[in-house]
Design a protein around this motif. Structure first.
Motif, mmCIF file in Angstrom:
data_model
loop_
_atom_site.group_PDB
_atom_site.id
_atom_site.type_symbol
_atom_site.label_atom_id
_atom_site.label_comp_id
_atom_site.label_asym_id
_atom_site.label_seq_id
_atom_site.Cartn_x
_atom_site.Cartn_y
_atom_site.Cartn_z
ATOM 1 N N PRO A 156 0.822 -1.213 0.000
ATOM 2 C CA PRO A 156 0.000 0.000 0.000
ATOM 3 C C PRO A 156 0.854 1.261 0.000
ATOM 4 O O PRO A 156 1.890 1.323 0.666
ATOM 5 C CB PRO A 156 -0.788 -0.109 1.308
ATOM 6 C CG PRO A 156 -0.013 -1.043 2.164
ATOM 7 C CD PRO A 156 0.756 -1.947 1.278
ATOM 8 N N VAL A 182 -7.511 -13.242 1.772
ATOM 9 C CA VAL A 182 -7.378 -13.603 0.353
ATOM 10 C C VAL A 182 -6.562 -12.527 -0.369
ATOM 11 O O VAL A 182 -6.917 -11.352 -0.321
ATOM 12 C CB VAL A 182 -8.778 -13.762 -0.292
ATOM 13 C CG1 VAL A 182 -8.661 -14.014 -1.797
ATOM 14 C CG2 VAL A 182 -9.544 -14.895 0.378
ATOM 15 N N GLY A 183 -5.488 -12.915 -1.036
ATOM 16 C CA GLY A 183 -4.627 -11.949 -1.737
ATOM 17 C C GLY A 183 -3.808 -11.166 -0.727
ATOM 18 O O GLY A 183 -3.977 -9.963 -0.554
ATOM 19 N N VAL A 188 -0.075 -6.909 4.918
ATOM 20 C CA VAL A 188 -0.511 -5.872 5.843
ATOM 21 C C VAL A 188 -1.823 -6.208 6.575
ATOM 22 O O VAL A 188 -1.938 -5.996 7.791
ATOM 23 C CB VAL A 188 -0.556 -4.499 5.133
ATOM 24 C CG1 VAL A 188 -1.480 -4.499 3.963
ATOM 25 C CG2 VAL A 188 -0.915 -3.388 6.070
ATOM 26 N N LEU A 189 -2.799 -6.797 5.873
ATOM 27 C CA LEU A 189 -4.085 -7.084 6.543
ATOM 28 C C LEU A 189 -3.921 -8.238 7.537
ATOM 29 O O LEU A 189 -4.514 -8.217 8.621
ATOM 30 C CB LEU A 189 -5.171 -7.415 5.516
ATOM 31 C CG LEU A 189 -5.431 -6.362 4.434
ATOM 32 C CD1 LEU A 189 -6.552 -6.816 3.508
ATOM 33 C CD2 LEU A 189 -5.766 -5.009 5.054
ATOM 34 N N THR A 204 -3.575 -16.321 1.275
ATOM 35 C CA THR A 204 -3.268 -16.846 -0.062
ATOM 36 C C THR A 204 -2.787 -15.719 -0.965
ATOM 37 O O THR A 204 -2.988 -14.542 -0.666
ATOM 38 C CB THR A 204 -4.532 -17.417 -0.743
ATOM 39 O OG1 THR A 204 -5.403 -16.320 -1.084
ATOM 40 C CG2 THR A 204 -5.271 -18.397 0.141
ATOM 41 N N HIS A 233 -5.191 -19.649 -6.261
ATOM 42 C CA HIS A 233 -6.340 -18.828 -6.617
ATOM 43 C C HIS A 233 -7.313 -18.729 -5.430
ATOM 44 O O HIS A 233 -7.586 -19.728 -4.774
ATOM 45 C CB HIS A 233 -7.011 -19.499 -7.814
ATOM 46 C CG HIS A 233 -8.244 -18.839 -8.314
ATOM 47 N ND1 HIS A 233 -8.285 -17.506 -8.692
ATOM 48 C CD2 HIS A 233 -9.489 -19.322 -8.523
ATOM 49 C CE1 HIS A 233 -9.513 -17.209 -9.114
ATOM 50 N NE2 HIS A 233 -10.260 -18.289 -9.020
ATOM 51 N N LEU A 234 -7.791 -17.545 -5.161
ATOM 52 C CA LEU A 234 -8.765 -17.267 -4.100
ATOM 53 C C LEU A 234 -8.380 -17.895 -2.765
ATOM 54 O O LEU A 234 -7.495 -17.393 -2.104
ATOM 55 C CB LEU A 234 -10.164 -17.684 -4.550
ATOM 56 C CG LEU A 234 -10.691 -16.823 -5.711
ATOM 57 C CD1 LEU A 234 -12.046 -17.323 -6.186
ATOM 58 C CD2 LEU A 234 -10.771 -15.343 -5.336
ATOM 59 N N ASN A 248 -8.927 -7.604 0.112
ATOM 60 C CA ASN A 248 -8.722 -6.289 -0.494
ATOM 61 C C ASN A 248 -8.430 -6.574 -1.959
ATOM 62 O O ASN A 248 -7.277 -6.773 -2.340
ATOM 63 C CB ASN A 248 -7.555 -5.567 0.180
ATOM 64 C CG ASN A 248 -7.236 -4.244 -0.497
ATOM 65 O OD1 ASN A 248 -8.026 -3.742 -1.305
ATOM 66 N ND2 ASN A 248 -6.076 -3.683 -0.205
ATOM 67 N N GLU A 263 -2.288 -8.222 -11.592
ATOM 68 C CA GLU A 263 -3.427 -8.827 -10.883
ATOM 69 C C GLU A 263 -3.702 -8.191 -9.530
ATOM 70 O O GLU A 263 -4.668 -8.531 -8.859
ATOM 71 C CB GLU A 263 -3.190 -10.330 -10.658
ATOM 72 C CG GLU A 263 -3.565 -11.178 -11.829
ATOM 73 C CD GLU A 263 -3.750 -12.647 -11.453
ATOM 74 O OE1 GLU A 263 -3.770 -12.974 -10.254
ATOM 75 O OE2 GLU A 263 -3.873 -13.455 -12.378
HETATM 76 C C1 LIG Z 1 -4.890 -4.838 -3.978
HETATM 77 S S1 LIG Z 1 -3.767 -6.125 -3.570
HETATM 78 C C2 LIG Z 1 -3.991 -6.228 -1.804
HETATM 79 C C3 LIG Z 1 -2.817 -6.833 -1.086
HETATM 80 C C4 LIG Z 1 -2.912 -6.800 0.452
HETATM 81 N N1 LIG Z 1 -3.992 -7.620 0.937
HETATM 82 C C5 LIG Z 1 -3.094 -5.360 0.919
HETATM 83 O O1 LIG Z 1 -4.197 -5.044 1.388
HETATM 84 O O2 LIG Z 1 -2.139 -4.575 0.822
HETATM 85 C C6 LIG Z 1 -4.600 -7.549 -4.196
HETATM 86 C C7 LIG Z 1 -3.817 -8.846 -3.993
HETATM 87 O O3 LIG Z 1 -4.645 -9.943 -4.422
HETATM 88 C C8 LIG Z 1 -3.877 -10.839 -5.189
HETATM 89 N N2 LIG Z 1 -4.804 -11.539 -6.068
HETATM 90 C C9 LIG Z 1 -5.346 -11.114 -7.235
HETATM 91 N N3 LIG Z 1 -6.173 -12.051 -7.749
HETATM 92 C C10 LIG Z 1 -6.153 -13.087 -6.871
HETATM 93 C C11 LIG Z 1 -6.793 -14.364 -6.836
HETATM 94 N N4 LIG Z 1 -7.609 -14.752 -7.804
HETATM 95 N N5 LIG Z 1 -6.539 -15.187 -5.784
HETATM 96 C C12 LIG Z 1 -5.690 -14.816 -4.784
HETATM 97 N N6 LIG Z 1 -5.059 -13.620 -4.776
HETATM 98 C C13 LIG Z 1 -5.267 -12.783 -5.796
HETATM 99 C C14 LIG Z 1 -2.855 -9.963 -5.886
HETATM 100 O O4 LIG Z 1 -1.733 -10.701 -6.303
HETATM 101 C C15 LIG Z 1 -2.534 -8.939 -4.796
HETATM 102 O O5 LIG Z 1 -1.486 -9.372 -3.958
#
Ligand SMILES: C[S@@+](CC[C@H](N)C(=O)[O-])C[C@H]1O[C@@H](n2cnc3c(N)ncnc32)[C@H](O)[C@@H]1O
Length: 355
Positions: A156, A182-183, A188-189, A204, A233-234, A248, A263
């Motif tokens: 961020p 997720v992601g 940070v979260l 993940t 994924h997810l 997020n 992504e």
């Molecule tokens: C906007 S970033 C947020 C990262 C972190 N959670 C934060 O709040 O700083 C979105 C994250 O989701 C991951 N992402 C995107 N598509 C995804 C999917 N289908 N499954 C899991 N992670 C995914 C990206 O690689 C990225 O790390």
């Protein structure tokens, strides 16, 4: 094993080809003509010669191409990207060999298998900034410790959504046995949830660098027992329901006909329906599903559709408990258009429960 994942990094170039050389007295026009003809050029003598050639290339393209409308800017960027990536720089023994080069630890960390190779100069610039962020760390207002984002991982740069989530966690009254992130990105979260007393977070990401980076960051520390990672994924490997799921997601729909998009920034049309379907199975009966989002796509007119509102209205899976909003603090953007846009920008924290 997590350490077996292939991380994303600029592809090393190994060539036996004799390359054109560039230094401070080389004819710049001729060099740029060469680039346009698809011929790579090697930066020699000083690192600053690479910066000089990039600057000249940019000036040249600015004169040649219009750069006003969104479409024109896109064409400009594509041309710049194509030509600038033909500007190469040499690495020997994991170090840039030209004088006055920055020391970039990633060259050793990411390229253990090759000591001598070439890389496009702009990629080296990216590695260099990423190394600074990683080494110096980034202070996040709601976290005590700095974040050390790994190469190629989202982190961020504005914090309003994190303040919203931190405040919400402060008031959260449910149990705190486990949560799913997720992601996870730079974590940070997950770190916030652990700060607020969650015993275990299952996280993940589809980006291998996020998973490898956090694994390395945690090492054998206490944190590594609280945060478990899955590359996928997810929900990846996580099937067991939790009391809190947080996501997020990317905030913008992917534009048509563009491939290889980041992504972390752009979502495709399947992402949200698939996420909600999978979340339905993994949220405990009284659990909370939290999404961080923003009106960025709406105010930039990328789409009028809001994927979370759509789910609540049509999904039949979740109902809205509350939606908290917070105006984004104005940043140092200079153009009037950016300022207008920022003035209207809000981040959103959506809390959903089973319907
Ligand atoms: C906007 S970033 C947020 C990262 C972190 N959670 C934060 O709040 O700083 C979105 C994250 O989701 C991951 N992402 C995107 N598509 C995804 C999917 N289908 N499954 C899991 N992670 C995914 C990206 O690689 C990225 O790390």
């Amino acid at each position: 094993m997590i350490t077996d994942i292939n991380i994303n990094k600029p592809a090393p170039i190994v060539t036996g080809q004799q390359l054109e050389l560039f230094h401070s007295t080389t004819d710049i026009k001729r060099t740029i003509k060469g680039l346009e003809a698809g011929k790579p050029v090697l930066i020699t003598a000083f690192y600053s010669n690479g910066l000089l050639l990039l600057k000249e290339l940019q000036n040249y393209l600015k004169k040649k191409l219009p750069n006003q409308t969104f479409q024109e800017q896109r064409v400009f960027r594509a041309a710049y990207q194509k030509l600038s990536n033909l500007i190469l720089i040499e690495i020997v023994g994991h170090k840039l060999i030209v004088k006055k080069s920055p020391a970039i630890g990633w060259l050793e960390q990411l390229y253990a298998e090759t000591t001598d190779f070439l890389l496009p100069f702009p990629q080296v610039q990216g590695l260099n900034s990423a190394w600074q962020w990683y080494q110096n760390g980034i202070s996040i207002p709601v976290l005590r410790n700095k974040l050390h984002p790994y190469y190629g991982t989202y982190f961020p740069t504005r914090f309003d959504h994190l303040v919203l989530f931190d405040n919400w966690l402060q008031r959260y009254k449910g149990t705190k046995k486990s949560a799913i992130d997720v992601g996870v990105g730079s974590g940070v979260l997950s770190l916030l949830m652990i700060k607020h007393g969650f015993q275990k977070v299952f996280a993940t990401d589809t980006n291998p660098n996020a998973i490898v980076g956090l694994t390395e960051f945690m090492g054998e520390t206490k944190l590594s027992r609280k945060l478990e990672l899955s590359f996928g994924h997810l929900f990846g490997a996580w099937e067991k329901p939790s009391e809190l799921i947080v996501f997020n997601p990317p905030w913008l729909p992917e534009p048509n006909k563009i491939t290889n998009l980041d992504e972390a920034i752009y979502y495709n049309q399947n992402l949200f329906p698939e996420f909600f379907a999978a979340a339905k199975k993994r949220l405990l009966p009284n659990g909370k599903l939290v999404l961080l989002f923003s009106n960025l796509a709406q105010i930039t007119e990328a789409t009028q559709e809001h994927p979370i509102e759509k789910e609540i209205a049509e999904g039949g899976r979740f109902q809205l408990e509350k939606c908290l909003k917070r105006k984004v603090k104005s940043s140092s953007d200079k153009t009037k258009r950016d300022l207008d846009r920022r003035a209207a920008e809000e981040v959103e924290l959506w809390v959903l429960t089973h319907s």
